[in-house]
Design a protein around this motif. Structure first.
Motif, PDB file in Angstrom:
ATOM      1  N   PHE A 126      -7.742 -12.386   6.014  1.00 28.85           N
ATOM      2  CA  PHE A 126      -7.487 -11.777   4.788  1.00 28.85           C
ATOM      3  C   PHE A 126      -6.064 -11.545   4.292  1.00 28.85           C
ATOM      4  O   PHE A 126      -5.240 -11.188   5.425  1.00 28.85           O
ATOM      5  N   PRO A 127      -5.772 -11.576   3.428  1.00 31.31           N
ATOM      6  CA  PRO A 127      -4.338 -10.764   2.805  1.00 31.31           C
ATOM      7  C   PRO A 127      -4.030  -9.460   3.576  1.00 31.31           C
ATOM      8  O   PRO A 127      -5.102  -8.560   3.532  1.00 31.31           O
ATOM      9  N   PRO A 128      -3.151  -9.103   4.291  1.00 31.53           N
ATOM     10  CA  PRO A 128      -3.072  -7.923   5.098  1.00 31.53           C
ATOM     11  C   PRO A 128      -3.400  -6.707   4.095  1.00 31.53           C
ATOM     12  O   PRO A 128      -3.762  -5.663   4.810  1.00 31.53           O
ATOM     13  N   GLU A 129      -2.942  -6.836   2.864  1.00 26.11           N
ATOM     14  CA  GLU A 129      -2.932  -5.715   2.045  1.00 26.11           C
ATOM     15  C   GLU A 129      -4.358  -5.528   1.396  1.00 26.11           C
ATOM     16  O   GLU A 129      -4.832  -4.455   1.012  1.00 26.11           O
ATOM     17  N   ALA A 130      -5.316  -6.324   1.953  1.00 27.41           N
ATOM     18  CA  ALA A 130      -6.686  -6.200   1.519  1.00 27.41           C
ATOM     19  C   ALA A 130      -7.373  -5.026   2.157  1.00 27.41           C
ATOM     20  O   ALA A 130      -8.406  -4.584   1.705  1.00 27.41           O
TER      21      ALA A 130
ATOM     22  N   GLY B 101     -11.098 -10.173  -6.533  1.00 26.35           N
ATOM     23  CA  GLY B 101     -10.024  -9.860  -5.782  1.00 26.35           C
ATOM     24  C   GLY B 101     -10.806  -9.486  -4.263  1.00 26.35           C
ATOM     25  O   GLY B 101     -11.853  -9.586  -4.243  1.00 26.35           O
TER      26      GLY B 101
END
Ligand code: BG6
Length: 495
Positions: free
Chosen positions: A365-369, A400
């Motif tokens: 996943f995107p790290p900021e998720a 998102g």
């Protein structure tokens, strides 16, 4: 099935433990029909009670401390007829004949030889004296029916524990000796074995490959509660870590038992104690933190500092908080830290065990998720709530990708209508039934002392310079935060 006829003598019959824990436990067993058909309870003490005033004194304890108040009219009256008081000086050998007399008389009354149980609910310094005067009584030679229950603390250090074990062994057979640690009687603690060994789900990941670290917190909001003189010769490390916390650690870390035989379980636990890495004296300050509470405020109430408590030295170096990082040197646990902490006058009453799992091997996943990188944890709550929570990452609803941890909760309160017995109920019933599984064997006690002796010795050698070092209502001294923060982790508390 009810246990066999039992005659229970409680040394310390007029004391606090009996008032708060033992009598309420025996009463609850009676209400639940777990007491034997034939039984008697004899409280032994110095104070001048007669049977009537003694029963009244115990009745107050039921009102205050029993999980069941007097909600079954008439039951206390019936129960109290089995309770009597024997005023005697336990330091005077000649007076032990009174006990032998009572046994003879009850034997005649019951028409059979009952279990004779001696419960030593007395200050630790009295234990050896009582044991050495009890031992020579004829009844104590009966290895099948006569049992002696010894409360913690079991000794003051390794040496005195070994001495006490030697004395007990010279008077009693090991199978007559019940060394009690009430944590082992708690439902949630017993359930650790069910969780681990009655499910196929957890055991495969219960090891160094999947577990990042383990934490055990036993925090209390109370201070020393008038037990200053006892606590001055004890401290948190002796009072809680040497016994309760190491026992919890054993339940979490032990290998699977082959059967539920008392010795099999105890063998598996003692293996853990042997495998705990013994701290070198020079490493103690890096792996163990001690604390003592100051005067301050808790929930808008002013509370005294430890050094202001009754019977406590004004410059006392005694620890009311202890935190230690342990390692277990075996194949399952190599390099997995076990962080444990306990303290008085802390923010909340919380006894919890946290098993923190490692992070997912690859995070696509995107790290900021994600809010957190280490979402997977199993928390076993022993107090105040009794529950088990499994935490895992979930996608928050919406467009998102946003991930945050959620809990799957098993709560005793919601799952069962039965009231769970108090630890002392379970343990007293076990003593009457002759089941020692939940009691400590001689070698376990010694092995537990060996684990904490280096810490005790290092602490004794250097007076704490910064005591008091934590405020009441906090989570202990700053150094305890540093102990775990250094490793990039933090203490877990309940939400
Ligand atoms: C006892 C300690 O063994 O355990 C006490 O001597 C402590 O100091 C108590 O308060 C805690 O027990 P529990 O069951 O309330 O966690």
């Amino acid at each position: 099935k009810r246990p066999p006829s039992s005659l229970i003598f409680i040394f310390g019959g007029s004391g606090d433990l009996n008032h708060r824990k033992l009598s309420p436990a025996l009463y609850n067993l009676f209400i639940d029909n777990w007491m034997p058909e034939k039984f008697d309870i004899v409280g032994i003490g110095r104070r001048p009670y007669d049977n009537v005033s003694y029963r009244q004194h115990l009745y107050k304890g039921i009102g205050e401390f029993s999980r069941r108040k007097d909600d079954q009219p008439g039951r206390w009256d019936t129960f109290s007829k089995y309770v009597s008081y024997l005023q005697m000086d336990a330091e005077n050998e000649a007076e032990y004949e009174k006990i032998a007399e009572i046994v003879k008389q009850k034997e005649a009354e019951y028409g059979e030889h009952p279990n004779v149980i001696f419960y030593l609910a007395v200050a630790p310094q009295l234990v050896a004296g009582i044991v050495s005067k009890l031992g020579p009584l004829n009844i104590c030679a009966d290895t099948k029916c006569t049992r002696v229950v010894v409360e913690k603390p079991f000794g003051h250090n390794l040496e005195s524990a070994l001495e006490l074990n030697k004395l007990l062994a010279s008077m009693f057979d090991e199978k007559q000796i019940y060394r009690i640690d009430h944590y082992l009687g708690k439902e949630t603690v017993q359930n650790i074995l069910a969780l681990r060994f009655a499910n196929a789900l957890f055991e495969p990941i219960w090891n160094r490959n999947y577990i990042d670290h383990i934490q055990i917190t036993a925090a209390e909001t109370v201070g020393v509660e008038g037990r200053g003189d006892f606590y001055e010769s004890s401290g948190a490390l002796r009072d809680m870590v040497q016994n309760h916390i190491l026992q919890l650690l054993c339940m979490i870390a032990m290998e699977a038992p082959v059967s539920f035989d008392a010795d099999e379980i105890r063998n598996k636990k003692v293996d853990v104690l042997h495998a705990i890495r013994k701290l070198r004296k020079e490493d103690v300050h890096h792996n163990a933190v001690r604390g003592q509470y100051s005067q301050g405020w808790m929930k808008a109430k002013e509370v005294a500092g430890y050094r202001q408590e009754k019977n406590v030295d004004k410059g006392s170096p005694v620890d009311t908080f202890a935190a230690v990082k342990f390692y277990i040197d075996n194949w399952r646990w190599q390099d997995v830290p076990f962080y444990v902490r306990t303290g008085k006058r802390m923010s909340d009453k919380e006894t919890i065990i946290t098993i923190q799992f490692k992070t997912a091997p690859n995070f696509a996943f995107p790290p900021e998720a994600a809010e957190t990188w280490r979402p997977n944890r199993l928390t076993i709550s022993i107090a105040p709530e009794m529950d088990i929570r499994l935490r895992f990452q979930a996608k928050r609803p919406g467009q998102g990708v946003a991930l945050s941890p959620v809990d799957m909760i098993f709560s005793y309160k919601d799952a069962y209508i039965e009231q769970e017995p108090e630890a002392y109920e379970t343990l007293l019933l076990d003593v009457m039934e002759g089941n020692a599984t939940l009691f400590m064997r001689e070698d376990q006690v010694a092995a537990a002392w060996k684990v904490i002796m280096p810490i005790l010795e290092a602490w004794q050698q250097r007076e704490p310079v910064d005591f008091p070092n934590y405020a009441p209502g906090s989570w202990g001294p700053e150094d305890a935060e540093a102990l775990i923060a250094r490793d990039g982790r933090n203490w877990v508390t309940l939400p």
